[in-house]
Design a protein around this motif. Sequence first.
Motif, PDB file in Angstrom:
ATOM      1  N   ASP A  74     -10.446 -13.934  -9.060  1.00  0.00           N
ATOM      2  CA  ASP A  74      -9.194 -14.664  -9.262  1.00  0.00           C
ATOM      3  C   ASP A  74      -9.457 -15.712 -10.343  1.00  0.00           C
ATOM      4  O   ASP A  74     -10.459 -15.623 -11.059  1.00  0.00           O
ATOM      5  CB  ASP A  74      -8.669 -15.270  -7.956  1.00  0.00           C
TER       6      ASP A  74
ATOM      7  N   TRP B 220      -8.443  -4.983   0.169  1.00  0.00           N
ATOM      8  CA  TRP B 220      -7.653  -6.159   0.520  1.00  0.00           C
ATOM      9  C   TRP B 220      -8.547  -7.347   0.854  1.00  0.00           C
ATOM     10  O   TRP B 220      -9.744  -7.201   1.052  1.00  0.00           O
ATOM     11  CB  TRP B 220      -6.687  -5.844   1.664  1.00  0.00           C
TER      12      TRP B 220
ATOM     13  N   TRP C  63      -3.842 -10.569  -0.018  1.00  0.00           N
ATOM     14  CA  TRP C  63      -3.588  -9.685  -1.139  1.00  0.00           C
ATOM     15  C   TRP C  63      -4.128  -8.293  -0.829  1.00  0.00           C
ATOM     16  O   TRP C  63      -5.030  -8.133  -0.006  1.00  0.00           O
ATOM     17  CB  TRP C  63      -4.225 -10.210  -2.426  1.00  0.00           C
ATOM     18  N   SER C  64      -3.573  -7.294  -1.482  1.00  0.00           N
ATOM     19  CA  SER C  64      -4.074  -5.928  -1.309  1.00  0.00           C
ATOM     20  C   SER C  64      -3.651  -5.078  -2.498  1.00  0.00           C
ATOM     21  O   SER C  64      -2.617  -5.334  -3.122  1.00  0.00           O
ATOM     22  CB  SER C  64      -3.549  -5.302  -0.016  1.00  0.00           C
ATOM     23  N   VAL C  65      -4.465  -4.089  -2.815  1.00  0.00           N
ATOM     24  CA  VAL C  65      -4.146  -3.097  -3.840  1.00  0.00           C
ATOM     25  C   VAL C  65      -4.627  -1.742  -3.340  1.00  0.00           C
ATOM     26  O   VAL C  65      -5.337  -1.643  -2.336  1.00  0.00           O
ATOM     27  CB  VAL C  65      -4.838  -3.402  -5.190  1.00  0.00           C
TER      28      VAL C  65
ATOM     29  N   ASP D 139      -0.002 -13.355  -1.400  1.00  0.00           N
ATOM     30  CA  ASP D 139       1.291 -13.791  -0.879  1.00  0.00           C
ATOM     31  C   ASP D 139       1.220 -15.236  -0.389  1.00  0.00           C
ATOM     32  O   ASP D 139       0.208 -15.933  -0.611  1.00  0.00           O
ATOM     33  CB  ASP D 139       1.774 -12.853   0.232  1.00  0.00           C
TER      34      ASP D 139
ATOM     35  N   LYS E 228      -7.108  -2.945 -11.257  1.00  0.00           N
ATOM     36  CA  LYS E 228      -5.864  -3.175 -10.547  1.00  0.00           C
ATOM     37  C   LYS E 228      -5.584  -4.680 -10.473  1.00  0.00           C
ATOM     38  O   LYS E 228      -6.516  -5.478 -10.251  1.00  0.00           O
ATOM     39  CB  LYS E 228      -5.932  -2.598  -9.126  1.00  0.00           C
TER      40      LYS E 228
ATOM     41  N   THR F  26      -7.811  -9.669  -9.602  1.00  0.00           N
ATOM     42  CA  THR F  26      -8.145  -8.475 -10.380  1.00  0.00           C
ATOM     43  C   THR F  26      -9.244  -7.701  -9.656  1.00  0.00           C
ATOM     44  O   THR F  26     -10.240  -8.289  -9.222  1.00  0.00           O
ATOM     45  CB  THR F  26      -8.634  -8.855 -11.789  1.00  0.00           C
TER      46      THR F  26
ATOM     47  N   THR G 227      -3.042  -7.790  -8.786  1.00  0.00           N
ATOM     48  CA  THR G 227      -2.110  -8.118  -7.717  1.00  0.00           C
ATOM     49  C   THR G 227      -2.020  -9.625  -7.579  1.00  0.00           C
ATOM     50  O   THR G 227      -2.717 -10.372  -8.293  1.00  0.00           O
ATOM     51  CB  THR G 227      -2.544  -7.471  -6.382  1.00  0.00           C
ATOM     52  N   LYS G 228      -1.190 -10.085  -6.673  1.00  0.00           N
ATOM     53  CA  LYS G 228      -1.021 -11.517  -6.442  1.00  0.00           C
ATOM     54  C   LYS G 228      -1.001 -11.775  -4.949  1.00  0.00           C
ATOM     55  O   LYS G 228      -0.386 -11.025  -4.175  1.00  0.00           O
ATOM     56  CB  LYS G 228       0.275 -12.011  -7.082  1.00  0.00           C
TER      57      LYS G 228
ATOM     58  N   SER H 226      -3.465 -14.867  -8.738  1.00  0.00           N
ATOM     59  CA  SER H 226      -3.604 -13.520  -9.277  1.00  0.00           C
ATOM     60  C   SER H 226      -5.012 -13.009  -8.992  1.00  0.00           C
ATOM     61  O   SER H 226      -5.989 -13.756  -9.106  1.00  0.00           O
ATOM     62  CB  SER H 226      -3.338 -13.514 -10.784  1.00  0.00           C
TER      63      SER H 226
END
Length: 501
Positions: free
Chosen positions: A90, A42, A70-72, A65, A60, A52, A62-63, A50
């Motif tokens: 990003d 995170w 962000w977190s994956v 907030d 992975k 990566t 994610t986007k 976005s």
Amino acid sequence: MKLISLAISISLLTISAMAELKLASPFTDNAVLQRDIPVPIWGTTDAGSSVTIEFAGQTKLTKADAQGKWSVKLGPLEANAQAQTLKVSDSKNHLTITNILVGEVWICSGQSNMQMGHTPDVRPLARKATNIRSFEVKKTVAFTEQDQLEGQWSTEAPSSAVALSFAYHLQQQAKAPIGIVLTCWGSSSLEAWMPRDMIDTVPHFKTMIEEFDANTEAQQQITEILKKAPWTKRDDVFLRRQTNLLYNAMLHPLAPYACRGLVWYQGERNTQSMFGMVKEPWFSRNSGMLKYGDTLNAWIQRIRKEWHNDSMHFLIAMLPGYDAPWISGPKLGMEHPETHSWAWMRESQLKAHELPHTSVSNNIDLGDAKNIHPKDKLPVGQRLALLAARDTLNKKITAQGPTLKNVEPKGDHILVHFDNAEGLKTSDAQSPTGFWIADNSQKWVQAEASIDGTTIKLRSSTLEKPLYVRYAFAGKPSVNLVNAEGLPAYPFRTDHFQPSK
């Protein structure tokens, strides 16, 4: 001209709103990631961007907030002692952290006996350690829960004697890299490491928080200390004895870094009273020994919630022998079971076994009657590692000493049956010591003890019908009962009597 000025202002506003791509504090070069379970990654960047993440063949997306967070989660990773690279990007930025290993990660926390540096019995391990890495959290406090902390992964072994011994011996079983996150501070109470919202579940902690909130003088003093460097010893001690503030600064920012569990060597600060919440000195106003077990269990459950991991394992280091000076209660010597002593804290620590995914290591045969910081740290780490290997790595090993199974009053004697007692013997080939027996009169006398297989027979010429047993239930008992592996029998009591004030 006005349009140009407006355009410049808007441009400056846009630039100032842009956030730099960042990873959370625990992700630095030389990190160790936990194997075999999902691994959260995170950080922060521009709101809505976005992101990566690439690692070990996984990609992975994610986007961020609205707050730019962000977190994956990476899928479970295999242990790997070969250096790997984590890439995060990003639309504008690219981050790379290198030399990452995958293995077993443990948080080591508590107070001074966890913080204590390499002792003579542990020091040689530092020279032999390979693929044991450490992340040591900077000691500080905060009034509110922080998202960031100061620390850096190092290829060096941890500076803590207990953490190094634990890591070294665990690695012998795990056959994988070991990562230790060391976050500890001497003199700290359990309540120093508790999140503020635990006021809803722990009544005495609610009182402590209310008193702290009303103490504007202490708050101002903390604020002034945090503005200066270096701190005096008095400043340092004042900070680490505060309620809640260590959790905010030194534990919360680590969540939810993937780990196997947490090693907890703490309790000395909470032994300064039997019943808790004494008025003086201020830093002894905490659970005390009798409330500690319930408080510890509530804390374990709350930390698991913070890590989003109900199976996060907790290893509790039982306090070793020590002859603490007591203001109240019977004063019958450091081996007598009625003396107010650390025996009651050890009983509280053993309450952790009421929860799943917990282990309590037994150090009753260790310690120093006159030194609260004993030097025999090697076996403390060894025993913690044995429990970790059995309970988290599923190793089929003997990891603990004899534990009470049941007792049988038999007229003029009592039989005590043990589990984990194969090869039950004494470490000095003498009769077992540390056993006391009583009847309903609550008069405790030392018992004559003999071994029969995995059973101990107890009797005394002064008691016609003994009913209850206390074993190693004293500040610094003399004990010698072990199993075939040389691991000591756990303290216990079978009576229902409560300590007198």
